[in-house]
Design an enzyme around this catalytic site. Structure first.
Site, PDB file in Angstrom:
ATOM      1  N   ASP A  37      63.462  11.222  42.233  1.00 25.70           N
ATOM      2  CA  ASP A  37      63.760  11.278  40.801  1.00 25.70           C
ATOM      3  C   ASP A  37      65.239  11.599  40.627  1.00 25.70           C
ATOM      4  OD1 ASP A  37      61.585  11.742  38.234  1.00 25.70           O
ATOM      5  OD2 ASP A  37      63.691  12.192  37.842  1.00 25.70           O
ATOM      6  N   ASP A  63      69.083   7.832  41.989  1.00 25.12           N
ATOM      7  CA  ASP A  63      69.010   6.938  40.832  1.00 25.12           C
ATOM      8  C   ASP A  63      68.417   5.622  41.367  1.00 25.12           C
ATOM      9  OD1 ASP A  63      69.498   5.055  38.858  1.00 25.12           O
ATOM     10  OD2 ASP A  63      71.462   5.887  38.341  1.00 25.12           O
ATOM     11  N   VAL A  64      67.243   5.224  40.851  1.00 26.23           N
ATOM     12  CA  VAL A  64      66.589   4.024  41.388  1.00 26.23           C
ATOM     13  C   VAL A  64      67.410   2.749  41.188  1.00 26.23           C
ATOM     14  CG1 VAL A  64      64.200   4.888  41.240  1.00 26.23           C
ATOM     15  CG2 VAL A  64      65.205   3.671  39.274  1.00 26.23           C
ATOM     16  N   ASN A  90      57.717   3.772  39.515  1.00 26.03           N
ATOM     17  CA  ASN A  90      57.294   4.328  38.231  1.00 26.03           C
ATOM     18  C   ASN A  90      58.451   4.765  37.333  1.00 26.03           C
ATOM     19  OD1 ASN A  90      55.412   6.088  36.426  1.00 26.03           O
ATOM     20  ND2 ASN A  90      56.806   7.577  37.354  1.00 26.03           N
ATOM     21  N   TYR A 156      63.982  -2.247  25.794  1.00 24.99           N
ATOM     22  CA  TYR A 156      62.822  -1.754  26.536  1.00 24.99           C
ATOM     23  C   TYR A 156      61.780  -2.863  26.702  1.00 24.99           C
ATOM     24  CZ  TYR A 156      59.001   1.389  27.936  1.00 24.99           C
ATOM     25  OH  TYR A 156      57.978   2.012  28.618  1.00 24.99           O
ATOM     26  N   LYS A 160      60.432  -4.538  30.160  1.00 31.24           N
ATOM     27  CA  LYS A 160      59.045  -4.410  30.617  1.00 31.24           C
ATOM     28  C   LYS A 160      58.381  -5.788  30.780  1.00 31.24           C
ATOM     29  CE  LYS A 160      58.775   0.023  31.274  1.00 31.24           C
ATOM     30  NZ  LYS A 160      58.562   0.580  32.621  1.00 31.24           N
TER      31      LYS A 160
HETATM   32  N1  LIG Z   1      55.121   7.395  27.990  1.00 28.69           N
HETATM   33  C1  LIG Z   1      54.787   6.208  27.510  1.00 28.69           C
HETATM   34  O1  LIG Z   1      54.382   6.082  26.332  1.00 28.69           O
HETATM   35  C2  LIG Z   1      54.873   4.984  28.373  1.00 28.69           C
HETATM   36  C3  LIG Z   1      54.273   3.807  27.935  1.00 28.69           C
HETATM   37  C4  LIG Z   1      54.366   2.676  28.714  1.00 28.69           C
HETATM   38  C5  LIG Z   1      55.036   2.706  29.917  1.00 28.69           C
HETATM   39  N2  LIG Z   1      55.613   3.865  30.329  1.00 28.69           N
HETATM   40  C6  LIG Z   1      56.326   3.857  31.614  1.00 28.69           C
HETATM   41  O2  LIG Z   1      55.788   4.837  32.477  1.00 28.69           O
HETATM   42  C7  LIG Z   1      56.775   5.183  33.457  1.00 28.69           C
HETATM   43  C8  LIG Z   1      56.833   6.689  33.573  1.00 28.69           C
HETATM   44  O3  LIG Z   1      57.375   7.208  32.375  1.00 28.69           O
HETATM   45  P1  LIG Z   1      56.835   8.529  31.663  1.00 28.69           P
HETATM   46  O4  LIG Z   1      56.256   8.115  30.386  1.00 28.69           O
HETATM   47  O5  LIG Z   1      56.050   9.341  32.610  1.00 28.69           O
HETATM   48  O6  LIG Z   1      58.231   9.220  31.291  1.00 28.69           O
HETATM   49  P2  LIG Z   1      58.949  10.511  31.878  1.00 28.69           P
HETATM   50  O7  LIG Z   1      60.298  10.532  31.278  1.00 28.69           O
HETATM   51  O8  LIG Z   1      58.083  11.710  31.657  1.00 28.69           O
HETATM   52  O9  LIG Z   1      59.028  10.194  33.433  1.00 28.69           O
HETATM   53  C9  LIG Z   1      59.929   9.214  33.924  1.00 28.69           C
HETATM   54  C10 LIG Z   1      60.651   9.794  35.125  1.00 28.69           C
HETATM   55  O10 LIG Z   1      61.621   8.841  35.582  1.00 28.69           O
HETATM   56  C11 LIG Z   1      62.791   9.571  35.935  1.00 28.69           C
HETATM   57  N3  LIG Z   1      63.960   8.686  35.897  1.00 28.69           N
HETATM   58  C12 LIG Z   1      64.601   8.200  34.803  1.00 28.69           C
HETATM   59  N4  LIG Z   1      65.659   7.475  35.178  1.00 28.69           N
HETATM   60  C13 LIG Z   1      65.674   7.484  36.537  1.00 28.69           C
HETATM   61  C14 LIG Z   1      66.525   6.907  37.496  1.00 28.69           C
HETATM   62  N5  LIG Z   1      67.586   6.165  37.134  1.00 28.69           N
HETATM   63  N6  LIG Z   1      66.264   7.132  38.801  1.00 28.69           N
HETATM   64  C15 LIG Z   1      65.219   7.900  39.179  1.00 28.69           C
HETATM   65  N7  LIG Z   1      64.376   8.485  38.301  1.00 28.69           N
HETATM   66  C16 LIG Z   1      64.608   8.272  37.005  1.00 28.69           C
HETATM   67  C17 LIG Z   1      62.881  10.672  34.893  1.00 28.69           C
HETATM   68  O11 LIG Z   1      63.734  11.731  35.295  1.00 28.69           O
HETATM   69  C18 LIG Z   1      61.418  11.066  34.782  1.00 28.69           C
HETATM   70  O12 LIG Z   1      61.087  12.092  35.698  1.00 28.69           O
HETATM   71  C19 LIG Z   1      58.070   4.534  32.975  1.00 28.69           C
HETATM   72  O13 LIG Z   1      58.298   3.350  33.701  1.00 28.69           O
HETATM   73  C20 LIG Z   1      57.789   4.207  31.524  1.00 28.69           C
HETATM   74  O14 LIG Z   1      58.569   3.156  31.033  1.00 28.69           O
HETATM   75  C21 LIG Z   1      55.532   5.008  29.595  1.00 28.69           C
END
Ligand SMILES: NC(=O)c1ccc[n+]([C@@H]2O[C@H](COP(=O)([O-])OP(=O)(O)OC[C@H]3O[C@@H](n4cnc5c(N)ncnc54)[C@H](O)[C@@H]3O)[C@@H](O)[C@H]2O)c1
Length: 282
Positions: A37, A63-64, A90, A156, A160
């Site tokens: 992360d 950073d991914v 993720n 976004y 996606k």
């Molecule tokens: N929460 C929602 O409503 C939702 C809906 C659809 C899809 N998603 C997807 O689910 C996945 C997880 O998101 P979440 O909702 O748990 O959000 P979150 O912000 O709680 O978790 C995402 C994690 O990714 C990390 N991150 C961000 N940029 C990064 C980078 N450049 N390198 C490494 N790590 C990085 C953040 O620090 C965080 O820990 C994401 O791909 C998000 O787009 C979320």
């Protein structure tokens, strides 16, 4: 939950939200974890917490969107654990705004994480996973926003759609290769996570706080709508229940919000009829 004892699970974006919940569930089942992360503080806390409960865990702050960092993460993971059973690509970020006004750095940031982060995960882990000659899974997080369009989130939504379609092609190629690796696409609706605060880890080089557009009423309204949307989300526990059940059942498209399925049909019908896009509404 299936028996995950001794399985090796890799999760990007593990420090918060869905990734953190996945890590905790797998650790509780005796899996070995390799976590990454950009959020060093919460990643460190999670590693400590899971190790305190007896789990075998390694973590890397990265950073991914940085290919070299992901390559190093993969190398360290294979050195420590020898193989990978589950790879969760993720990590994700979100941004709202009007397409012709948003600074290009929003595109670079969001696509760097949501699209190139997934590409980097595949490119750095999958060649070795193919050589393992054992059943294993690559689970990419797309979104319901990769299936239906919302007028508030151009960057976004398009990131996606890219993440979902690349995962579909990836799975076709895995099928053609006859490999024991299979792909999954997680497509959540709104989940109450830390995603609403994702700007806090936006790299300085891609941050443009002084851009005039961010001061406009249009941007503020779209950002408020985005922030408020999270209030209607399901819990992260419920989302992860569905994700794990989907993987266990071998469901390629893992949907957390089946109530939106009619919207997906509407989109497809619109495409076939040639009508203009319809708004995403409940
Ligand atoms: N929460 C929602 O409503 C939702 C809906 C659809 C899809 N998603 C997807 O689910 C996945 C997880 O998101 P979440 O909702 O748990 O959000 P979150 O912000 O709680 O978790 C995402 C994690 O990714 C990390 N991150 C961000 N940029 C990064 C980078 N450049 N390198 C490494 N790590 C990085 C953040 O620090 C965080 O820990 C994401 O791909 C998000 O787009 C979320």
């Amino acid at each position: 939950m299936s028996d995950y004892k001794g399985k090796i699970v890799v999760i990007t974006g593990a420090a918060n939200g869905i990734g953190k919940e996945l890590a905790s569930r797998f650790a509780a089942q005796g899996a070995k974890l390799s976590l990454a992360d950009i959020d060093s503080e919460n990643l460190g806390k999670l590693e400590k917490e899971l190790k305190g409960k007896g789990a075998e865990v390694m973590s890397v702050v990265l950073d991914v969107s940085d290919f070299n960092a992901m390559e190093n993460f993969a190398k360290k993971t294979f050195e420590k654990f020898g193989s990978v059973d589950y790879l969760f690509n993720n990590a994700g970020v979100i941004a709202a705004g009007t397409i012709w006004e948003l600074p290009l750095s929003d595109w670079e940031w969001v696509f760097g994480v949501n699209v190139m982060g997934v590409v980097h995960g595949i490119k750095t882990f999958v060649p070795q996973m193919l050589k393992q000659d054992k059943e294993s899974c690559v689970i990419n997080t797309a979104s319901l926003a990769g299936m239906v369009v919302g007028e508030n989130l151009p960057v976004y939504v398009s990131s996606k759609f890219a993440a979902l379609s690349l995962t579909e092609v990836f799975d076709l190629q895995l099928q053609d290769s006859g490999s024991k690796v299979r792909a999954f696409a997680i497509c959540p609706g709104i989940v109450q996570t830390d995603l609403k605060n994702c700007k806090r880890h936006r790299p300085a080089g891609l941050t443009n706080d002084n851009d005039a557009y961010y001061k406009t009423a249009d941007y503020k309204a779209k950002e408020t709508t985005l922030q408020e949307s999270f209030n209607s989300g399901i819990t992260v526990e419920k989302a992860v229940d569905t994700i794990l059940e989907g993987i266990e059942k071998g469901t390629f498209y893992i949907m957390t919000h089946p109530e939106y399925n009619p919207l997906i049909s509407l989109r497809v019908m619109g495409i076939l009829k040639g009508t203009r896009p319809v708004k995403f509404q409940k």
